[in-house]
Design an enzyme around this catalytic site. Sequence first.
Site, PDB file in Angstrom:
ATOM      1  N   GLN A 162     -42.127 -14.325-113.751  1.00 53.56           N
ATOM      2  CA  GLN A 162     -41.208 -13.947-112.678  1.00 53.56           C
ATOM      3  C   GLN A 162     -40.161 -13.039-113.300  1.00 53.56           C
ATOM      4  OE1 GLN A 162     -40.609 -14.124-109.356  1.00 53.56           O
ATOM      5  NE2 GLN A 162     -38.648 -13.131-109.763  1.00 53.56           N
ATOM      6  N   GLN A 164     -37.898 -10.567-111.768  1.00 52.71           N
ATOM      7  CA  GLN A 164     -36.608 -10.276-111.148  1.00 52.71           C
ATOM      8  C   GLN A 164     -35.617 -11.401-111.443  1.00 52.71           C
ATOM      9  OE1 GLN A 164     -36.654  -9.898-106.850  1.00 52.71           O
ATOM     10  NE2 GLN A 164     -34.900  -8.542-106.819  1.00 52.71           N
ATOM     11  N   GLY A 296     -39.592 -18.321-102.582  1.00 56.22           N
ATOM     12  CA  GLY A 296     -40.498 -18.318-101.438  1.00 56.22           C
ATOM     13  C   GLY A 296     -41.570 -17.283-101.681  1.00 56.22           C
ATOM     14  N   MET A 298     -42.289 -13.274-103.923  1.00 59.62           N
ATOM     15  CA  MET A 298     -41.837 -12.215-104.819  1.00 59.62           C
ATOM     16  C   MET A 298     -42.748 -11.017-104.594  1.00 59.62           C
ATOM     17  SD  MET A 298     -39.726 -11.149-107.068  1.00 59.62           S
ATOM     18  CE  MET A 298     -39.828  -9.427-107.528  1.00 59.62           C
ATOM     19  N   GLU A 299     -42.082  -9.878-104.342  1.00 59.30           N
ATOM     20  CA  GLU A 299     -42.798  -8.694-103.860  1.00 59.30           C
ATOM     21  C   GLU A 299     -43.496  -7.900-104.960  1.00 59.30           C
ATOM     22  OE1 GLU A 299     -39.522  -9.296-103.987  1.00 59.30           O
ATOM     23  OE2 GLU A 299     -38.328  -7.489-104.331  1.00 59.30           O
ATOM     24  N   HIS A 323     -41.832 -10.237 -94.923  1.00 58.93           N
ATOM     25  CA  HIS A 323     -40.703  -9.872 -95.792  1.00 58.93           C
ATOM     26  C   HIS A 323     -41.204  -9.238 -97.098  1.00 58.93           C
ATOM     27  CE1 HIS A 323     -36.630 -10.480 -97.596  1.00 58.93           C
ATOM     28  NE2 HIS A 323     -37.345 -10.529 -98.703  1.00 58.93           N
ATOM     29  N   GLU A 324     -42.104  -9.920 -97.775  1.00 63.21           N
ATOM     30  CA  GLU A 324     -42.574  -9.393 -99.069  1.00 63.21           C
ATOM     31  C   GLU A 324     -43.337  -8.090 -98.878  1.00 63.21           C
ATOM     32  OE1 GLU A 324     -40.976 -10.720-101.251  1.00 63.21           O
ATOM     33  OE2 GLU A 324     -40.559 -12.682-100.378  1.00 63.21           O
ATOM     34  N   HIS A 327     -41.039  -5.153 -98.531  1.00 55.91           N
ATOM     35  CA  HIS A 327     -40.523  -4.640 -99.812  1.00 55.91           C
ATOM     36  C   HIS A 327     -41.400  -3.503-100.361  1.00 55.91           C
ATOM     37  CE1 HIS A 327     -37.055  -7.011-100.937  1.00 55.91           C
ATOM     38  NE2 HIS A 327     -37.679  -8.169-100.808  1.00 55.91           N
ATOM     39  N   GLU A 346     -32.734  -6.097-100.368  1.00 51.94           N
ATOM     40  CA  GLU A 346     -32.954  -7.280 -99.520  1.00 51.94           C
ATOM     41  C   GLU A 346     -32.461  -7.111 -98.078  1.00 51.94           C
ATOM     42  OE1 GLU A 346     -34.944  -9.499-100.363  1.00 51.94           O
ATOM     43  OE2 GLU A 346     -35.047  -9.179-102.533  1.00 51.94           O
ATOM     44  N   ASP A 404     -28.560 -12.957-111.036  1.00 49.60           N
ATOM     45  CA  ASP A 404     -29.272 -13.979-110.290  1.00 49.60           C
ATOM     46  C   ASP A 404     -28.313 -14.878-109.503  1.00 49.60           C
ATOM     47  OD1 ASP A 404     -31.854 -15.047-109.721  1.00 49.60           O
ATOM     48  OD2 ASP A 404     -31.217 -16.846-110.800  1.00 49.60           O
ATOM     49  N   TYR A 412     -28.798 -10.348 -98.042  1.00 50.00           N
ATOM     50  CA  TYR A 412     -29.919 -10.369 -97.095  1.00 50.00           C
ATOM     51  C   TYR A 412     -29.435 -10.153 -95.664  1.00 50.00           C
ATOM     52  CZ  TYR A 412     -32.978 -12.412-100.702  1.00 50.00           C
ATOM     53  OH  TYR A 412     -33.736 -12.625-101.828  1.00 50.00           O
ATOM     54  N   ARG A 583     -39.282 -24.888-105.406  1.00 45.02           N
ATOM     55  CA  ARG A 583     -38.696 -23.700-104.787  1.00 45.02           C
ATOM     56  C   ARG A 583     -37.175 -23.859-104.760  1.00 45.02           C
ATOM     57  NH1 ARG A 583     -40.316 -21.688 -98.707  1.00 45.02           N
ATOM     58  NH2 ARG A 583     -38.879 -19.915 -98.587  1.00 45.02           N
TER      59      ARG A 583
HETATM   60  N1  BES Z   1     -37.160 -10.449-104.203  1.00 38.66           N
HETATM   61  C1  BES Z   1     -36.915 -11.703-103.589  1.00 38.66           C
HETATM   62  C2  BES Z   1     -36.938 -12.859-104.547  1.00 38.66           C
HETATM   63  C3  BES Z   1     -35.888 -12.785-105.637  1.00 38.66           C
HETATM   64  C4  BES Z   1     -34.568 -12.536-105.337  1.00 38.66           C
HETATM   65  C5  BES Z   1     -36.239 -12.993-106.950  1.00 38.66           C
HETATM   66  C6  BES Z   1     -33.631 -12.483-106.348  1.00 38.66           C
HETATM   67  C7  BES Z   1     -35.309 -12.920-107.968  1.00 38.66           C
HETATM   68  C8  BES Z   1     -33.993 -12.665-107.664  1.00 38.66           C
HETATM   69  C9  BES Z   1     -37.903 -11.971-102.452  1.00 38.66           C
HETATM   70  O1  BES Z   1     -38.295 -10.839-101.762  1.00 38.66           O
HETATM   71  C10 BES Z   1     -37.221 -12.878-101.467  1.00 38.66           C
HETATM   72  O2  BES Z   1     -36.252 -12.465-100.898  1.00 38.66           O
HETATM   73  N2  BES Z   1     -37.739 -14.092-101.290  1.00 38.66           N
HETATM   74  C11 BES Z   1     -37.193 -15.059-100.369  1.00 38.66           C
HETATM   75  C12 BES Z   1     -37.985 -15.126 -99.104  1.00 38.66           C
HETATM   76  C13 BES Z   1     -37.544 -14.242 -98.013  1.00 38.66           C
HETATM   77  C14 BES Z   1     -38.386 -14.500 -96.761  1.00 38.66           C
HETATM   78  C15 BES Z   1     -36.088 -14.292 -97.690  1.00 38.66           C
HETATM   79  C16 BES Z   1     -37.273 -16.424-101.015  1.00 38.66           C
HETATM   80  O3  BES Z   1     -37.829 -16.520-102.097  1.00 38.66           O
HETATM   81  O4  BES Z   1     -36.815 -17.382-100.435  1.00 38.66           O
HETATM   82 ZN    ZN Z   2     -36.794 -10.067-100.552  1.00 39.65          ZN
END
Ligand code: BES
Ligand code: ZN
Length: 639
Positions: A162, A164, A296, A298-299, A323-324, A327, A346, A404, A412, A583
């Site tokens: 992972q 990001q 949830g 990762m794109e 969502h993914e 991206h 986001e 992070d 978002y 998660r």
């Molecule tokens: N890119 C994000 C996940 C992420 C964010 C990884 C920040 C590392 C740091 C991914 O696209 C995302 O937003 N996932 C969400 C789900 C979404 C439907 C809001 C999640 O994981 O909950």
């Molecule tokens: Zn996202």
Amino acid sequence: MQASTQSKTLLVPALAVCVACSQSAEKPADTQAWSLPRDVHSFAQPEKARVTNISLDLTPDFSTHQLRGTARLAIERGQNPDSIVLDVRDLTIKSIKDAGGNALGYKVGATQKLLGAPLAIALPPQGDTIIIDYETSPGAAAVQWLTPQQTAGGKLPFMFTQGQAILTRTWVPTQDSPGIRQTYDATIHVPTGMVAVMSAEALGTEASKDPQGLSVFRFRMDKRIPPYLLALAVGDIAFRPIGKNTGVYAEPAVVDKAASEFSEVDQMIAAAEKLYGPYRWGRYDILVLPPSFPFGGMENPRLTFATPTILAGDRSLVSLVAHELAHSWSGNLVTNATWDDFWLNEGFTVYLESRIMEELRGKPYADMLRVLGRQDMQVAIDEAGGPQSPDTRLHLDLTGKDPDAAMTDVAYEKGAAFLQTVESVVGRQRVDAFLRDYFDHFAFQPMSADRMVAYMKDKLLSPAEVERINVQAWIYEPGIPSNIPPVLSDALAAVDRQVEAWKSGSAASTLVTDKWTSHEWLHFLRALPDTITASRLTDLDNTFRLSSSGNSEILFAWLEIAIRNRYQPAFAALERFLTSQGRRKFVRPLYAELAKSDWGRDMAMRIYRRTRPTYHSVTSTSVDQILNWPAAQPLPSAR
Ligand code: BES
Ligand code: ZN
């Protein structure tokens, strides 16, 4: 930022660095004029020399929890470069050579906990290739190594990465900044019976054997991507096609369920392409990971990584796939240049996600998602300390902070609300035309808030509209401007009426809930009062079987209520939920709610002591902070 141990010649003043200027191909005319912001989360100095391609040859060692092999980097030189600076964290460097096998001088600077260290390498007089022989550490933050017991099949181990936001540097030595785009290819050697997948095109369908008898998988990503999108997973992985260019990878026990859950993915792509232009990445597949996956979704390009907690059985949580997928335009094509503008990834993506879901399921459905999103926004603002808090700005200053930790629902949902506000002023048609052009014009390039705003002013907004929208306040100031358009949902208004009936004493069995989707349930649970008596909780639980809900979102919302009210009949389900998936979005708030009371803290510590080794570092780092877990705690060996 600069490590004190670096030699003098390697130091550059902390001036604004024009990342885009040093990009090679496909430069639109206006790129030169833009100086993109400096990335405070990377040691790279791309104006001197930058990585353009990474060629990996790696072997995962499931017994020692290490990746071992080489990274061959193609370098593009800026003016008079004598060296290149990479980002590394917890990597053991064995040797660095040029293409002719000559050793190159290098120096690892002082290590910072979060950022790792700069790796400065003397460039060869000729040639543009450096070959780094290295291995990762068993505790590498990007990588999780799962025992067979942590998988659905129970027979083979599993590993995944992972990247990001700034974790790629813990498994690949490169310039780990989202503004420094790189192509990559990879050769991955895995034990017989296991399959490797990556965020890239798989070359050849059948794995060949190497001299050691390991299966060899090859990959190529020929589009320049930010390094946080490099991704690898290895395990007992099967594949089911969905459409011609779409499909699902998952463990054999999960793959059919996943294929049926995601059967609408081709429709999603068609909807996204109609709105935002061609999907530029070739195939779109989804990898469903074991339950410890910390997000949830990762794109990762061409291959979204997803949690199995969205396999509800009724396609009720697939907006996560929308969502993914979104991206693939916002984030992967046009990418935040630094994490200060995470909202560009986001916020735009949440807006696109709701538009895709509206195409698929209609406006009433999308409006439910939007109302729930607004609730998430409010919670995020409250958690940031209220609308005056600088953490509620879209454009952030993350100097000295862990990106992070700063990634909240403000990015978002306030980000999406900004685009909804633009839409309310100029109309959908103009916003759609703008976004389509924006993704096309800036495809495969980094983006900053300033640059986006300038382009909006140039292509979309008159000065009067800029004023009416109050672009400045939306992007650079805290809180929510008063011109945010309200979002209304008839379906959720009907739920509100049931909440009122319940509050005035109606028994659960008298409520009209038979047509509710998981979104109505979520809204209902969120609207209940903070304090509820045990008998009323029992009534709700017995009537609606909430503690045994198979829908992770509903179960999560219910468990928060259960903890808040110390509703013990749900605690077995709570413990099961905390120990069976990792998660972060679910795990962190539940531990936080537990930590508010003495009894809850004891319970949290008991569960966490046993479960921590099963979580990915992304999740355990967050929970460590909530529970003040001793920092000196040795990393568990069986991660
Ligand atoms: N890119 C994000 C996940 C992420 C964010 C990884 C920040 C590392 C740091 C991914 O696209 C995302 O937003 N996932 C969400 C789900 C979404 C439907 C809001 C999640 O994981 O909950
Ligand atoms: Zn996202």
